[in-house]
Design an enzyme around this catalytic site. Structure first.
Site, short mmCIF file in Angstrom:
data_model
loop_
_atom_site.label_atom_id
_atom_site.label_comp_id
_atom_site.label_asym_id
_atom_site.label_seq_id
_atom_site.Cartn_x
_atom_site.Cartn_y
_atom_site.Cartn_z
N HIS A 1 0.89 -1.17 0.00
CA HIS A 1 0.00 0.00 0.00
C HIS A 1 0.93 1.23 0.00
O HIS A 1 2.00 1.19 0.62
CB HIS A 1 -0.83 0.12 1.28
CG HIS A 1 -1.74 -1.01 1.60
ND1 HIS A 1 -1.32 -2.15 2.21
CD2 HIS A 1 -3.08 -1.14 1.43
CE1 HIS A 1 -2.36 -2.95 2.41
NE2 HIS A 1 -3.45 -2.37 1.94
N ASP B 1 2.15 2.12 3.48
CA ASP B 1 3.05 1.19 4.20
C ASP B 1 4.50 1.58 3.97
O ASP B 1 5.35 1.41 4.82
CB ASP B 1 3.04 -0.26 3.64
CG ASP B 1 1.69 -0.84 3.43
OD1 ASP B 1 0.79 -0.48 4.19
OD2 ASP B 1 1.55 -1.67 2.50
C1 XUL Z 1 -7.22 -6.43 4.71
C2 XUL Z 1 -6.53 -6.90 3.51
C3 XUL Z 1 -5.74 -5.87 2.79
C4 XUL Z 1 -5.78 -5.99 1.32
C5 XUL Z 1 -5.08 -4.88 0.61
O1 XUL Z 1 -7.94 -7.39 5.36
O2 XUL Z 1 -6.57 -8.06 3.16
O3 XUL Z 1 -4.45 -5.93 3.27
O4 XUL Z 1 -5.23 -7.19 0.88
O5 XUL Z 1 -5.56 -3.64 0.96
#
Ligand code: XUL
Ligand code: CO
Length: 439
Positions: free
Chosen positions: A100, A103
């Site tokens: 993300h 992150d």
């Molecule tokens: C949350 C989840 C996230 C997604 C990406 O439960 O799985 O980490 O994979 O946003």
């Protein structure tokens, strides 16, 4: 460059090995059905878990020992984490990564500052990716952590939260393109609601659709050819997430004309939270033409929340690989370990044990699934259950030649339906176990 992990590159040593820092089944170059294990499995590592989870939970503070991390939000620290990450990926022979935006780089005081921070860290991703050949599987934006997204992002009643999220996703798509990412994931975050009294569901879902259309349009405009994924999750953080499961997501995509541009990213623990098994979700999505990518993890059978554990259950990985292979394998997608080590597994070496376990479990599942496919035994038994559809009235119905009137006449003449045949579930299960034990 300094080494951050006092661990050698993880070798493949074969099934007899007892070395905890070796693969027993994951042998990247080994060919199965004419394709290497590396290409079948397309493993990816999730930056948010592996590099950012600190072990805190609602009742306790951070536990993880991460000697390379100074605990600050500085750009220097963020850039250093990327170097550490790539050392880990290289040592693990993991060919892909996912992250993300927030992150990898700290949120700034303004949106402009956040974008600048991200660019400075992406620079290091680019360098390290070129150095190691490890590539981005998919990118995404964190639209759930910051208080501005407390009511959701694309589904927020605050139009400025929507606008901020759109700006953030625009930037995240650009970064994904810059890094050569083959996909972009939408996970709902807070796209859902807690209370029907204060929620305009229709308006919120329409906004979500508009948001995704803007993303698809922008990707086309800038020539980002990666695949968009929608990741279902039924609850947590909100009570009713709009992306409940594959069926709900696919309905949403079709209802709003997004079905050509968005496929599914299916996560095991999310499937179980929805009351499904992951193989159900995979089969449902794949049979509808929506299999994209997988967030590989596992829940705890006794806990009702998203524990994001590493997958170690070979029965489950076998079932997953069977579906994935049946539909021709991954194209842009892969197996992304959206999984974290337990709070109590706080030493850096636990990251190695965790990923080795997950990779070996899938490699073994792949081998068992391939053996089942090679013999065709189970497939033949399954097909035999449906043999009444291969000829006679069944074939005629499947060919679209029958109607309620013709079937009424057919049954009037026949008098009764042919007798049923046993489903033989227990026999199927025993044969599955034979493949598990023998391969
Ligand atoms: C949350 C989840 C996230 C997604 C990406 O439960 O799985 O980490 O994979 O946003
Ligand atoms: Co996920």
């Amino acid at each position: 460059m300094p080494e951050f992990f006092q661990v050698p590159k993880i070798p493949f040593e074969g099934p007899k090995s007892t070395n905890p820092l070796a693969f027993r089944f994951y042998n990247p170059d080994e060919e199965i059905e004419g394709k290497t294990m590396r290409d079948h499995l397309r493993f990816a590592c999730a930056f948010w878990h592996t590099m950012r989870m600190n072990g805190s939970d609602p009742f306790g503070s951070a536990t993880m020992l991460r000697p390379w991390d100074d605990g600050t939000d500085s750009i220097e620290n963020a850039r250093k984490r990327v170097r550490v990450f790539f050392e880990f990926l290289e040592k693990m022979s993991i060919p892909f990564y996912c992250f993300h935006d927030r992150d990898v780089a700290p949120e700034g005081a303004t949106f402009a500052e956040s974008c600048k921070n991200l660019d400075q860290v992406v620079e290091v991703f680019k360098e390290e990716s070129q150095r190691t050949g490890v590539k981005m599987l998919w990118g995404t934006a964190n639209l759930f952590n910051h208080p501005r997204f407390m009511h959701g992002a694309a589904t927020s009643p605050n139009a400025d939260a929507f606008a901020y999220a759109a700006a953030q996703v625009k930037k995240a798509i650009e970064v994904t393109k810059e890094l050569g990412g083959t996909g972009y994931t939408f996970w709902g975050g807070r796209e859902g609601y807690q209370c029907i009294w204060n929620t305009d569901m229709k308006r919120e879902t329409e906004h979500l659709a508009a948001f995704m259309h803007m993303a698809v349009d922008y990707a086309k405009k800038i020539g980002f050819t990666g695949q968009f994924y929608f990741e279902p999750k039924p609850k947590e953080p909100t009570k009713h997430q709009y992306d409940f499961d594959c069926a709900a997501c696919i309905n949403f995509l079709r209802a709003y004309g997004l079905e050509k541009d968005v496929k599914m990213n299916i996560e095991t623990n999310h499937a179980t939270l929805a009351g499904h098994n992951v193989e159900h979700e995979l089969e449902y999505a794949a049979s509808q033409g929506f299999l994209g990518s997988v967030d590989a993890n596992a829940g705890d059978t006794l806990l009702g929340w998203d524990t994001d554990q590493f997958p170690t259950d070979v029965y489950m990985t076998t079932k997953m690989m069977l579906v994935i292979m049946k539909y021709g394998g991954f194209t842009t997608g892969g197996l992304n370990f959206d999984a974290k080590v337990r709070r109590e597994s706080f030493e850096p070496i636990d990251l190695f044990y965790a990923h080795i376990g997950g990779m070996d479990a899938f490699a073994k599942g792949l081998k068992i699934a391939a053996a089942m496919r090679a013999s065709g035994e189970l497939e033949a038994m399954k097909n035999a259950r449906y043999q009444s559809w291969d000829s006679g009235i069944g074939a005629s119905i499947e060919a679209g030649k029958e109607s309620f009137e013709s079937l009424f006449d057919y049954m009037m003449a026949k008098g009764n339906a042919d007798a049923n045949v046993s489903g033989r579930q227990e026999l199927f299960e025993n044969i599955v176990n034979r493949y598990l034990f023998d391969n």
